[in-house]
Motif scaffolding. Structure first.
Motif, PDB file in Angstrom:
ATOM      1  N   VAL A  28      51.620-154.470  49.312  1.00 31.00           N
ATOM      2  CA  VAL A  28      50.891-153.357  49.922  1.00 31.00           C
ATOM      3  C   VAL A  28      51.548-152.859  51.203  1.00 31.00           C
ATOM      4  N   GLN A  29      52.688-153.423  51.569  1.00 28.92           N
ATOM      5  CA  GLN A  29      53.418-152.899  52.722  1.00 28.92           C
ATOM      6  C   GLN A  29      53.984-151.523  52.378  1.00 28.92           C
ATOM      7  N   PRO A  30      54.083-150.622  53.373  1.00 26.69           N
ATOM      8  CA  PRO A  30      54.520-149.247  53.082  1.00 26.69           C
ATOM      9  C   PRO A  30      55.820-149.161  52.297  1.00 26.69           C
ATOM     10  N   ARG A  31      56.846-149.901  52.704  1.00 28.41           N
ATOM     11  CA  ARG A  31      58.121-149.818  51.985  1.00 28.41           C
ATOM     12  C   ARG A  31      57.975-150.345  50.558  1.00 28.41           C
TER      13      ARG A  31
ATOM     14  N   PRO B 291      52.796-143.210  54.573  1.00 26.50           N
ATOM     15  CA  PRO B 291      52.947-143.378  56.023  1.00 26.50           C
ATOM     16  C   PRO B 291      53.394-144.788  56.385  1.00 26.50           C
ATOM     17  N   GLY B 292      54.107-144.875  57.502  1.00 27.00           N
ATOM     18  CA  GLY B 292      54.525-146.184  57.999  1.00 27.00           C
ATOM     19  C   GLY B 292      55.913-146.601  57.585  1.00 27.00           C
ATOM     20  N   THR B 293      56.642-145.748  56.882  1.00 26.40           N
ATOM     21  CA  THR B 293      58.002-146.070  56.468  1.00 26.40           C
ATOM     22  C   THR B 293      58.812-144.790  56.330  1.00 26.40           C
ATOM     23  N   GLU B 294      60.122-144.912  56.541  1.00 23.77           N
ATOM     24  CA  GLU B 294      60.997-143.763  56.350  1.00 23.77           C
ATOM     25  C   GLU B 294      61.454-143.626  54.901  1.00 23.77           C
ATOM     26  N   ALA B 295      61.209-144.649  54.089  1.00 27.33           N
ATOM     27  CA  ALA B 295      61.580-144.584  52.676  1.00 27.33           C
ATOM     28  C   ALA B 295      60.777-143.486  51.980  1.00 27.33           C
ATOM     29  N   LYS B 296      61.409-142.856  50.995  1.00 29.43           N
ATOM     30  CA  LYS B 296      60.787-141.723  50.312  1.00 29.43           C
ATOM     31  C   LYS B 296      60.613-142.001  48.827  1.00 29.43           C
ATOM     32  N   VAL B 297      59.570-141.429  48.296  1.00 33.47           N
ATOM     33  CA  VAL B 297      59.290-141.519  46.859  1.00 33.47           C
ATOM     34  C   VAL B 297      60.175-140.507  46.134  1.00 33.47           C
ATOM     35  N   PHE B 298      60.653-140.872  44.949  1.00 32.47           N
ATOM     36  CA  PHE B 298      61.463-139.948  44.155  1.00 32.47           C
ATOM     37  C   PHE B 298      60.761-138.599  44.021  1.00 32.47           C
ATOM     38  N   GLY B 299      61.512-137.525  44.277  1.00 33.32           N
ATOM     39  CA  GLY B 299      60.931-136.204  44.106  1.00 33.32           C
ATOM     40  C   GLY B 299      60.551-135.927  42.663  1.00 33.32           C
TER      41      GLY B 299
END
Length: 383
Positions: free
Chosen positions: A61-64, A203-211
Motif C-alpha cells: 500500500v506504499q505509494p510507489r 500522491p506521495g511518489t514521483e513514479a507515474k502510472v502507464f498512460g
C-alpha cells in the motif's frame, strides 16, 4: 400483473440473486482457501503467516508500490482479455506470449525507423502491433479450420517459433543496435513523438502510472460491448456453448473460429504496448516475458468477465509487487507463486462445484414444479 405472474417473477429474481451470490462466493472462497494453504507452507518453513501477510500488505500500500501494481495490472489485464476472447468460444489461445513479444518487437522496429507527429506515431505503432499479433494468431486459426489442428498444439509451437524468430530479428545485422551504457541490445529507441507520458495519479511518489492504462480500460469496455451487446458476440458465445446448435441457427463455425483467434491475437498485440511506449521505449533482451501465461491464470480467475479480470489482475499484480519485500525479511518470495497457483486451482474447483450445485438445484426445482403444477401454470400465465 396477476398474483401468479408476480409470484413467478419474485421467484425468478430470487434465483438470479442466488446464482450471482454463488458466482461471487466462488473466487472469494478460493482466495481464502489459498491463504490457508499458504499459511501452512509458511508454518512449515518457520515463517509466521500473519506477520508475513502483514509485511506484504504494508509494503503493497506504499505509494510507489501502488504505482508498480497498477502498471503490472495494466499489462496483465490486456493479456487476460486476449485469452478470454478465445475462452468464450472454447478456444485455448496459449500463444499470447509469443504473439505479444513478436508484435512488440516489430512495432518497436517500425516506430524507431520513422518520425511522425505524436498522435500518428503512437497510433501507427499500436496498429502495427495489433496487426502482427492478429496475423500470428490467425495462423493457428487457419490450421484449425483447414486441417483440424488443435489450437493448443499450434499455439505452443508458434510460441517457440516466435521466440526463435525474435532472436533472429534482434540482431545487430538486422533490427538491433547497442544500448548505451550496457551490454544489452535492442531496437532503435523511440523518439519523443512515440512516447506516451505517464500519469501522476498516486500522491506521495514521483513514479507515474502507464498512460496506456486508459487503453486497457477502453479495451475492457469494448470487450464487454462486443461480447454482450452485438450479434457477433452472441454468435461467438453460442458457438462456444454448442457448435451443433450454432450450426443449426446458421452460424458459420469455421469463420467464427478464425475471427475469434484473430481478435485474440490483435488484443495480444497490445500487451507489450504500455511497457514499450511508457517505460522502455525500445524492445531489448530484457523486455518482459511470460505475460501471456499470466493472462491465462487471470482470465480463469476473473471467469472471462471484464470486471472480474480487472480484480484478478490487480490481485496478481499486488502479490507480485509485495513479494519483493519478503527476501529482506528472510522469507522466500516463492511463497507468492505458491499462493497464486493455489488460487487458480482453487477457483477452478470452486466454479465447478458451484456449477454442479446450480445444475442439481435446477433439476430439483423443475422436479418440484412438475409435481405441484402451480409454478408451471404461473409460467404459462406470464407467457
Amino acid at each position: 400483473m396477476s398474483p401468479a405472474t408476480s409470484t413467478f417473477a419474485d421467484r425468478l429474481l430470487g434465483r438470479v440473486r442466488l446464482d450471482g451470490l454463488l458466482s461471487l462466493a466462488a473466487p472469494i472462497l478460493a482466495i481464502v482457501f489459498a491463504g490457508l494453504i499458504t499459511s501452512v507452507v509458511l508454518l512449515l518453513t518457520d515463517a509466521p503467516p500473519l506477520e508475513t501477510l502483514g509485511i506484504m500488505a504494508d509494503y503493497g500500500v506504499q505509494p510507489r508500490s501502488i504505482v508498480l501494481t497498477l502498471n503490472s495490472a495494466t499489462t496483465f489485464y490486456l493479456s487476460a482479455l486476449a485469452v478470454a476472447i478465445g475462452f468464450r468460444m472454447n478456444l485455448f489461445n496459449i500463444g499470447v506470449d509469443g504473439q505479444y513479444r513478436l508484435a512488440a518487437l516489430v512495432a518497436a522496429a517500425v516506430g524507431g525507423a520513422i518520425v511522425l507527429p505524436a498522435p500518428l506515431h503512437i497510433a501507427l505503432i499500436v496498429v502495427v502491433a495489433m496487426l502482427v499479433g492478429a496475423g500470428w494468431a490467425a495462423v493457428a486459426g487457419l490450421l484449425k479450420v483447414r486441417r483440424g489442428v488443435s489450437e493448443v498444439i499450434s499455439t505452443i509451437m508458434l510460441n517457440a517459433i516466435a521466440t526463435a524468430l525474435g532472436a533472429w530479428l534482434l540482431n545487430k545485422e538486422r533490427l538491433a543496435v547497442e544500448v548505451s551504457g550496457s551490454n544489452n541490445i535492442g531496437t532503435r529507441p523511440l523518439g519523443p513523438s512515440a512516447q506516451v507520458p505517464g500519469l501522476a495519479i498516486v500522491p506521495g511518489t514521483e513514479a507515474k502510472v502507464f498512460g496506456l492504462v486508459v487503453l486497457a480500460v477502453v479495451m475492457g469496455v469494448m470487450y464487454h460491448v462486443l461480447l454482450n451487446r452485438t450479434r457477433f458476440g452472441f454468435d461467438l458465445r453460442a458457438t462456444g456453448r454448442s457448435e451443433s446448435a450454432a450450426v443449426a441457427s446458421g452460424v458459420n463455425v469455421k469463420r467464427m473460429v478464425l475471427i475469434a483467434m484473430t481478435l485474440s491475437g490483435a488484443m495480444a498485440g497490445l500487451v507489450g504496448m504500455p511497457q514499450l511506449l511508457g517505460a522502455s521505449y525500445s524492445y531489448s533482451l530484457d523486455f518482459p516475458t511470460g505475460l501471456g501465461f499470466t493472462g491465462i491464470a487471470i482470465a480463469l480467475l476473473g471467469r472471462n468477465n471484464p470486471v472480474g479480470i480487472a480484480f484478478g489482475a490487480l490481485l496478481w499484480a499486488f502479490l507480485d509487487t509485495s513479494s519483493s519485500i519478503l527476501q529482506l525479511h528472510d522469507i522466500s518470495p516463492e511463497i507468492v507463486m505458491i499462493m497464486q497457483g493455489t488460487i487458480v486451482l482453487s477457483v477452478i474447483v470452486a466454479y465447478e462445484l458451484v456449477h454442479r450445485y446450480q445444475v442439481s438445484a435446477g433439476q430439483r426445482r423443475v422436479s418440484r414444479e412438475l409435481e405441484s403444477g402451480a409454478p408451471a401454470q404461473a409460467e404459462g400465465a406470464s407467457a
